[in-house]
Design a protein around this motif. Sequence first.
Motif, PDB file in Angstrom:
ATOM      1  N   LEU A   1       8.984  -8.828  84.576  1.00 43.38           N
ATOM      2  CA  LEU A   1       8.247  -9.976  85.098  1.00 43.38           C
ATOM      3  C   LEU A   1       9.118 -11.213  84.945  1.00 43.38           C
ATOM      4  CD1 LEU A   1       5.675 -11.314  86.206  1.00 43.38           C
ATOM      5  CD2 LEU A   1       4.842 -11.450  83.847  1.00 43.38           C
ATOM      6  N   THR A   2       9.355 -11.894  86.050  1.00 48.16           N
ATOM      7  CA  THR A   2      10.235 -13.062  86.018  1.00 48.16           C
ATOM      8  C   THR A   2       9.517 -14.297  86.546  1.00 48.16           C
ATOM      9  OG1 THR A   2      11.118 -12.479  88.196  1.00 48.16           O
ATOM     10  CG2 THR A   2      12.340 -11.710  86.269  1.00 48.16           C
ATOM     11  N   SER A   3      10.139 -15.437  86.267  1.00 47.20           N
ATOM     12  CA  SER A   3       9.678 -16.718  86.784  1.00 47.20           C
ATOM     13  C   SER A   3      10.809 -17.316  87.613  1.00 47.20           C
ATOM     14  CB  SER A   3       9.332 -17.656  85.617  1.00 47.20           C
ATOM     15  OG  SER A   3       9.037 -18.955  86.086  1.00 47.20           O
ATOM     16  N   TRP A   4      10.443 -17.889  88.769  1.00 44.71           N
ATOM     17  CA  TRP A   4      11.463 -18.497  89.620  1.00 44.71           C
ATOM     18  C   TRP A   4      11.037 -19.886  90.068  1.00 44.71           C
ATOM     19  CZ3 TRP A   4      11.199 -20.409  94.590  1.00 44.71           C
ATOM     20  CH2 TRP A   4      12.423 -20.780  95.174  1.00 44.71           C
ATOM     21  N   THR A   5      11.955 -20.822  89.973  1.00 44.09           N
ATOM     22  CA  THR A   5      11.797 -22.138  90.577  1.00 44.09           C
ATOM     23  C   THR A   5      13.134 -22.512  91.217  1.00 44.09           C
ATOM     24  OG1 THR A   5      12.477 -23.349  88.589  1.00 44.09           O
ATOM     25  CG2 THR A   5      10.115 -22.888  88.836  1.00 44.09           C
ATOM     26  N   PRO A   6      13.107 -23.380  92.225  1.00 51.82           N
ATOM     27  CA  PRO A   6      14.375 -23.783  92.844  1.00 51.82           C
ATOM     28  C   PRO A   6      15.346 -24.414  91.851  1.00 51.82           C
ATOM     29  CG  PRO A   6      12.517 -24.437  94.203  1.00 51.82           C
ATOM     30  CD  PRO A   6      11.940 -23.949  92.911  1.00 51.82           C
ATOM     31  N   GLU A   7      14.785 -25.067  90.831  1.00 52.72           N
ATOM     32  CA  GLU A   7      15.642 -25.760  89.871  1.00 52.72           C
ATOM     33  C   GLU A   7      16.253 -24.807  88.850  1.00 52.72           C
ATOM     34  OE1 GLU A   7      12.702 -28.113  91.816  1.00 52.72           O
ATOM     35  OE2 GLU A   7      12.376 -26.494  90.341  1.00 52.72           O
ATOM     36  N   ALA A   8      15.434 -23.902  88.311  1.00 50.21           N
ATOM     37  CA  ALA A   8      15.894 -23.045  87.208  1.00 50.21           C
ATOM     38  C   ALA A   8      16.344 -21.664  87.661  1.00 50.21           C
ATOM     39  CB  ALA A   8      14.795 -22.913  86.156  1.00 50.21           C
ATOM     40  N   GLY A   9      16.045 -21.307  88.905  1.00 51.90           N
ATOM     41  CA  GLY A   9      16.374 -19.967  89.355  1.00 51.90           C
ATOM     42  C   GLY A   9      15.429 -18.931  88.771  1.00 51.90           C
ATOM     43  N   MET A  10      15.872 -17.693  88.670  1.00 55.64           N
ATOM     44  CA  MET A  10      15.043 -16.604  88.167  1.00 55.64           C
ATOM     45  C   MET A  10      15.323 -16.359  86.689  1.00 55.64           C
ATOM     46  SD  MET A  10      14.670 -12.679  89.596  1.00 55.64           S
ATOM     47  CE  MET A  10      16.441 -12.383  89.559  1.00 55.64           C
ATOM     48  N   GLN A  11      14.246 -16.329  85.908  1.00 54.22           N
ATOM     49  CA  GLN A  11      14.351 -16.098  84.464  1.00 54.22           C
ATOM     50  C   GLN A  11      13.290 -15.095  84.026  1.00 54.22           C
ATOM     51  OE1 GLN A  11      16.736 -17.592  82.682  1.00 54.22           O
ATOM     52  NE2 GLN A  11      17.436 -18.913  84.363  1.00 54.22           N
ATOM     53  N   PRO A  12      13.598 -14.209  83.064  1.00 59.32           N
ATOM     54  CA  PRO A  12      12.554 -13.311  82.544  1.00 59.32           C
ATOM     55  C   PRO A  12      11.541 -14.084  81.724  1.00 59.32           C
ATOM     56  CG  PRO A  12      14.577 -13.069  81.286  1.00 59.32           C
ATOM     57  CD  PRO A  12      14.912 -13.980  82.427  1.00 59.32           C
ATOM     58  N   LEU A  13      10.277 -13.691  81.822  1.00 57.51           N
ATOM     59  CA  LEU A  13       9.237 -14.324  81.016  1.00 57.51           C
ATOM     60  C   LEU A  13       9.171 -13.645  79.650  1.00 57.51           C
ATOM     61  CD1 LEU A  13       6.275 -14.892  83.491  1.00 57.51           C
ATOM     62  CD2 LEU A  13       7.708 -16.618  82.412  1.00 57.51           C
ATOM     63  N   PRO A  14       9.056 -14.408  78.581  1.00 56.18           N
ATOM     64  CA  PRO A  14       8.998 -13.814  77.239  1.00 56.18           C
ATOM     65  C   PRO A  14       7.590 -13.351  76.887  1.00 56.18           C
ATOM     66  CG  PRO A  14       8.917 -16.204  77.068  1.00 56.18           C
ATOM     67  CD  PRO A  14       9.064 -15.892  78.532  1.00 56.18           C
ATOM     68  N   GLY A  15       7.484 -12.583  75.808  1.00 53.06           N
ATOM     69  CA  GLY A  15       6.189 -12.249  75.241  1.00 53.06           C
ATOM     70  C   GLY A  15       5.689 -10.855  75.563  1.00 53.06           C
ATOM     71  N   PRO A  16       4.486 -10.534  75.052  1.00 51.90           N
ATOM     72  CA  PRO A  16       3.905  -9.192  75.207  1.00 51.90           C
ATOM     73  C   PRO A  16       3.656  -8.791  76.654  1.00 51.90           C
ATOM     74  CG  PRO A  16       2.754 -10.440  73.492  1.00 51.90           C
ATOM     75  CD  PRO A  16       3.663 -11.399  74.182  1.00 51.90           C
ATOM     76  N   ILE A  17       3.584  -9.757  77.563  1.00 50.98           N
ATOM     77  CA  ILE A  17       3.351  -9.429  78.954  1.00 50.98           C
ATOM     78  C   ILE A  17       4.473  -8.559  79.521  1.00 50.98           C
ATOM     79  CG2 ILE A  17       4.530 -11.462  79.892  1.00 50.98           C
ATOM     80  CD1 ILE A  17       1.252  -9.862  81.197  1.00 50.98           C
ATOM     81  N   GLN A  18       5.650  -8.566  78.859  1.00 52.11           N
ATOM     82  CA  GLN A  18       6.769  -7.739  79.321  1.00 52.11           C
ATOM     83  C   GLN A  18       6.596  -6.276  78.944  1.00 52.11           C
ATOM     84  OE1 GLN A  18       8.937  -8.340  81.424  1.00 52.11           O
ATOM     85  NE2 GLN A  18       9.476 -10.506  81.406  1.00 52.11           N
ATOM     86  N   THR A  19       5.793  -5.986  77.934  1.00 53.90           N
ATOM     87  CA  THR A  19       5.688  -4.600  77.458  1.00 53.90           C
ATOM     88  C   THR A  19       4.302  -3.998  77.644  1.00 53.90           C
ATOM     89  OG1 THR A  19       5.293  -5.478  75.229  1.00 53.90           O
ATOM     90  CG2 THR A  19       7.557  -4.842  75.792  1.00 53.90           C
ATOM     91  N   LEU A  20       3.244  -4.808  77.447  1.00 57.20           N
ATOM     92  CA  LEU A  20       1.860  -4.367  77.628  1.00 57.20           C
ATOM     93  C   LEU A  20       1.520  -3.127  76.806  1.00 57.20           C
ATOM     94  CD1 LEU A  20       1.394  -4.978  81.459  1.00 57.20           C
ATOM     95  CD2 LEU A  20       0.423  -6.303  79.590  1.00 57.20           C
ATOM     96  N   ARG A  21       2.017  -3.103  75.571  1.00 61.69           N
ATOM     97  CA  ARG A  21       1.642  -2.006  74.681  1.00 61.69           C
ATOM     98  C   ARG A  21       0.172  -2.150  74.286  1.00 61.69           C
ATOM     99  NH1 ARG A  21       6.755  -3.627  72.482  1.00 61.69           N
ATOM    100  NH2 ARG A  21       8.395  -2.116  73.038  1.00 61.69           N
ATOM    101  N   ALA A  22      -0.459  -1.045  73.959  1.00 65.53           N
ATOM    102  CA  ALA A  22      -1.891  -1.045  73.660  1.00 65.53           C
ATOM    103  C   ALA A  22      -2.240  -2.009  72.534  1.00 65.53           C
ATOM    104  CB  ALA A  22      -2.348   0.369  73.309  1.00 65.53           C
ATOM    105  N   ALA A  23      -1.395  -2.089  71.533  1.00 60.23           N
ATOM    106  CA  ALA A  23      -1.672  -2.964  70.388  1.00 60.23           C
ATOM    107  C   ALA A  23      -1.601  -4.442  70.777  1.00 60.23           C
ATOM    108  CB  ALA A  23      -0.685  -2.677  69.264  1.00 60.23           C
ATOM    109  N   GLU A  24      -0.990  -4.731  71.917  1.00 58.83           N
ATOM    110  CA  GLU A  24      -0.813  -6.125  72.330  1.00 58.83           C
ATOM    111  C   GLU A  24      -1.896  -6.591  73.311  1.00 58.83           C
ATOM    112  OE1 GLU A  24       4.087  -5.935  72.123  1.00 58.83           O
ATOM    113  OE2 GLU A  24       3.021  -5.498  73.991  1.00 58.83           O
TER     114      GLU A  24
END
Length: 444
Positions: A275-298
């Motif tokens: 899951l990434t975030s994109w803006t014209p200024e910053a370009g494409m960057q990965p988003l941090p946090g549990p949303i990247q893994t979605l493990r059951a405990a999270e």
Amino acid sequence: MLQRLAWAKSAAFSVLILAAACGQPAGNLADTPEIVETEAAAPDPAKSFTPSILVMLDEEMAAVVRENKVASLSYVLIKDGQRVASGFHGTRTLDTADPVDDRTIYRIYSMTKPVTAVGLLMLYEEGKFSLDDPITKFLPEMSKLEVFDGLSAGSIRTRPVNHVPTMRELLLHTAGFGYGDGRPDYVSQQFMARQIDSAASSDELVEKVARILLKYQPGEAWSYSIASDLQGVIIERITGQSLQQYLEERIFAPLDMADTGFTVDEGDSSRLAILTSWTPEAGMQPLPGPIQTLRAAEVARYSGGHGLVSTIADYERFAAMLLNGGSLGDVRLLKPETVSMMVTNGLAFLDANTGLPLYRPSAGIGYGFGVGVVDDTIASGLGAPEGSFFWDGATGTWFWVDPRHDLIFIGMLQNMSSSPILMRRAAMQRVYHALITDYFPTPH
């Protein structure tokens, strides 16, 4: 039946009549020409489209990957039950050459809403509730709702509700609730200020929402809202199961949607798209946090409005079930009349001064239960015929179903930012530009 078959039958019958007229035995019927019943070959659905325009579609879909706006974009176009076009562009992560495919797992966000609606309608068919039942039958916390009536000198004006929202209004998003989707109105800002989406349980979610004013009187207007999350809670309270358990048992397992759910097992994490975030200024960057893994405990709770992950292959089966009137193969989830109700526009709000439709997702678009519905092809500007239905997800995922042309389209990408990458409109316009058809929209 082919003309030659009709001719052969007529010729054989004439032999019998002629023989009888001449006083001669007809002889063994085996002496007559053999009648072979044949059927015309089924038309190739790919021939319903202009190939060069589908090439343009693919180039447009691939461009957002090539321009480094997203890591991947996947799509499929299905007509008459066959895939006629597809594209799997980019890679699952930013630092590997792992290409995306049918079984890449994507966060589908609000494409969860149609799934939740189907789950609730299955309980409706079982007689667990009536569409005119008040939601307090299952959400007693909502018994003291009030409506926002404006601000005066810093004070909030309120009105009592004229009736408790009904189950039908909850399904249509006309119950009056707000949503924490960044809109500037007072009620939406309250959803964000009180961090409704951070509720640790379904019960806490309902308690928090019950303390926020409604945007409108129930049934007075359409407003995209927390309603689908509340539908998920109602499913849990009716069945005594978690939303995950219920959807797995009643929808995902029967439809063989093995990769759809609210969490991702460790063994499947290698198929989860970044899951990434994109803006014209910053370009494409990965988003941090549990949303990247979605493990059951999270995952604290299961959200009926935006919680699911799925794949192209899985969601194709769900969409095909809706296209087929509630069934897929030998599996039936809903009656055809229930699906028809779900995918029919239920909004009838009109401007008293102009007589024009009010409170809709957009021009030419109405809303059913969990899906937008095209009810004016020309006004929508999409090219899809009236009766087509669709929805999107916050990361840019989308799908639509066109019953008139027996057509399904599903697209997946993963961008969550203030600069959304929304490809459904472009995809619809290209597909209907490419489609060779005698359909002409109803003039309005």
